[in-house]
Design an enzyme around this catalytic site. Structure first.
Site, PDB file in Angstrom:
ATOM      1  N   CYS A 139       0.017   6.267  10.109  1.00 11.96           N
ATOM      2  CA  CYS A 139       1.197   5.552  10.592  1.00 11.96           C
ATOM      3  C   CYS A 139       0.805   4.322  11.396  1.00 11.96           C
ATOM      4  O   CYS A 139      -0.006   4.390  12.311  1.00 11.96           O
ATOM      5  CB  CYS A 139       2.036   6.492  11.454  1.00 11.96           C
ATOM      6  SG  CYS A 139       3.503   5.723  12.133  1.00 11.96           S
TER       7      CYS A 139
ATOM      8  N   GLU B  22       0.837  -1.194   0.000  1.00 10.79           N
ATOM      9  CA  GLU B  22       0.000   0.000   0.000  1.00 10.79           C
ATOM     10  C   GLU B  22       0.872   1.244   0.000  1.00 10.79           C
ATOM     11  O   GLU B  22       1.995   1.235   0.507  1.00 10.79           O
ATOM     12  CB  GLU B  22      -0.918   0.012   1.226  1.00 10.79           C
ATOM     13  CG  GLU B  22      -1.980  -1.076   1.195  1.00 10.79           C
ATOM     14  CD  GLU B  22      -2.797  -1.152   2.476  1.00 10.79           C
ATOM     15  OE1 GLU B  22      -4.015  -1.397   2.374  1.00 10.79           O
ATOM     16  OE2 GLU B  22      -2.221  -0.984   3.565  1.00 10.79           O
TER      17      GLU B  22
END
Length: 430
Positions: A400, A125
């Protein structure tokens, strides 16, 4: 092409200028089945490759200019190439590496996460983020901006993956819990950046046409565990066309959990990229649990290597610290972190606090606003530069620690793993 990197198939002796043999085409595939690609090689190596294909070596410069400068892979747009060999030559030098499987957007279209299927069926991704003009220069994943902030439309940052999965095993990170599938090639990394640059240049995301200004190696994987491909990719990303994409080295950030020999080697590469160290705890007892590689290279070794990197490159080091409620957000840990940053990095140290992003099945949550504010206050009071990261992409699991392709790969689901146990933290967090 140099030994070890030459195409594997031997060309027929009687190859004509415009006829590429089956051996040449087969030679464009690596042993693991990942196609060789123009972006895997320097311009000089590309020239030799094209010559081995029976074409004039300057064709490598022409195709490189299209791929890196004009951001196109479409042979129909490469009208300076002979029509008789254009498609076949482009097919060998620019084989498809990424296929989009799913795309999700949030933040009014300013954040886009793309799931890519690689040629062997692995998945990665990447996340593309656009920030408004005059947005905090440190908000985009700790990366530094160009002087103009990227464009009049604001800075545009790509978070890129360097591995399919990750072998570091950090229990609060979705990618770390997925395990490592394989390293990406340099070209597979560069391809993520090239697609993003084309998307922005053509105005295919909110905010209109612009320029990709920043690249951060903070997607799936531990970049320095895939050292050679990452360094080669950084060179392709930062060298000017037709060598590469021409993004400033100062606008590239490479993160690591703390692979000390690789940090020291990176300092010798002559690159001016920002180093980001994922620390997450100032003490070995807790970091051994949160970042298991700490058992091999403890906190002081990691910060010592980061200090040497800063000394050699004169570049600021970003210390990444995910704030986890009642785990690593105690005031005394803020004080300990401040002392270590000042001791090892001094004015070249910067702390980037990251409110923990939720991952499926995890019992951990972000620190309370009060605890976060106190952590920031203590760092600032100690004279340490500190920012709190803008948590872009949470809604699409693109922030994150959230990247983990939830798909089937070779019979197993990549993300579905048991939630990490809190038992190992009972003693360490106190």
């Amino acid at each position: 092409m140099p030994a070890g990197r030459a195409v594997s198939g031997r060309l027929e002796n009687d190859m004509t200028t415009h006829a590429m043999t089956d051996a040449a085409r087969a030679g464009a595939v690596t042993r693991r089945g990942v196609p060789r690609h123009l972006a895997d090689f320097s311009l000089a190596e590309r020239r030799r490759w094209v010559a081995e294909l029976g074409e004039p070596s300057f064709r490598a410069v022409q195709i490189s200019a299209h791929y890196f400068g004009r951001l196109t892979e479409n042979p129909d747009e490469m009208t300076d190439l002979p029509a008789s060999s254009r498609r076949e030559l482009v097919g060998v030098l620019l084989p498809p590496l990424l296929r989009p499987v799913r795309e999700l957007a949030c933040d009014n279209g300013l954040t886009r996460k793309i799931l890519w299927r690689l040629s062997d069926g692995a998945y990665v991704e990447s996340v593309l983020m656009r920030y408004p003009p005059r947005h905090s220069r440190h908000a985009a994943l700790g990366a530094e901006a160009d002087a103009d902030g990227g464009s009049r439309h604001g800075r545009v940052t790509l978070c890129v993956s360097s591995q399919a999965g990750c072998g570091m095993g950090c229990p609060f990170c979705a990618t770390g819990q997925a395990g490592l599938v394989r390293n990406l090639s340099a070209a597979e990394i560069v391809a993520q950046v090239a697609v993003a640059a084309r998307t922005v240049a053509r105005g295919e995301m909110a905010g209109g046409p612009g320029r990709l200004s920043n690249v951060v190696f903070m997607g799936m994987g531990e970049p320095l565990a895939n050292y050679r491909s990452v360094v080669d990719a950084v060179r392709r990303i930062t060298e000017p066309p037709p060598e590469g994409l021409g993004i400033s080295q100062r606008s590239v950030t490479v993160s690591t959990v703390g692979l000390v020999p690789a940090i020291e080697r990176l300092a010798t590469e002559g690159l001016a990229v920002t180093l980001a160290v994922s620390l997450h705890a100032p003490d070995d007892e807790l970091r051994n649990v949160l970042v298991p590689i700490n058992r091999r290279w403890p906190v002081r070794d990691v910060l010592g290597a980061a200090a040497r990197y800063a000394e050699v490159t004169k570049r600021r080091v970003s210390v990444e610290y995910a704030l986890i409620r009642d785990v690593n957000d105690q005031p005394w840990r803020a004080d300990a972190l401040a002392a270590q940053v000042k001791e090892f990095l001094g004015r070249l140290g910067h702390v980037n606090l990251i409110p923990l992003n939720p991952t499926p099945g995890s019992p951990w949550t972000a620190s309370t606003p009060r605890a976060q504010a106190e952590f920031v206050r203590r760092l600032a009071a100690a004279g340490v530069t500190v920012t709190v990261r803008d948590t872009r992409g949470r809604e699409v699991n693109g922030a994150c620690g959230q990247l983990a392709a939830t798909v089937e790969f070779r019979g197993r689901t990549v993300q579905e793993t048991p939630a990490p146990s809190m038992a190992a933290l009972d003693d360490a967090v106190r």
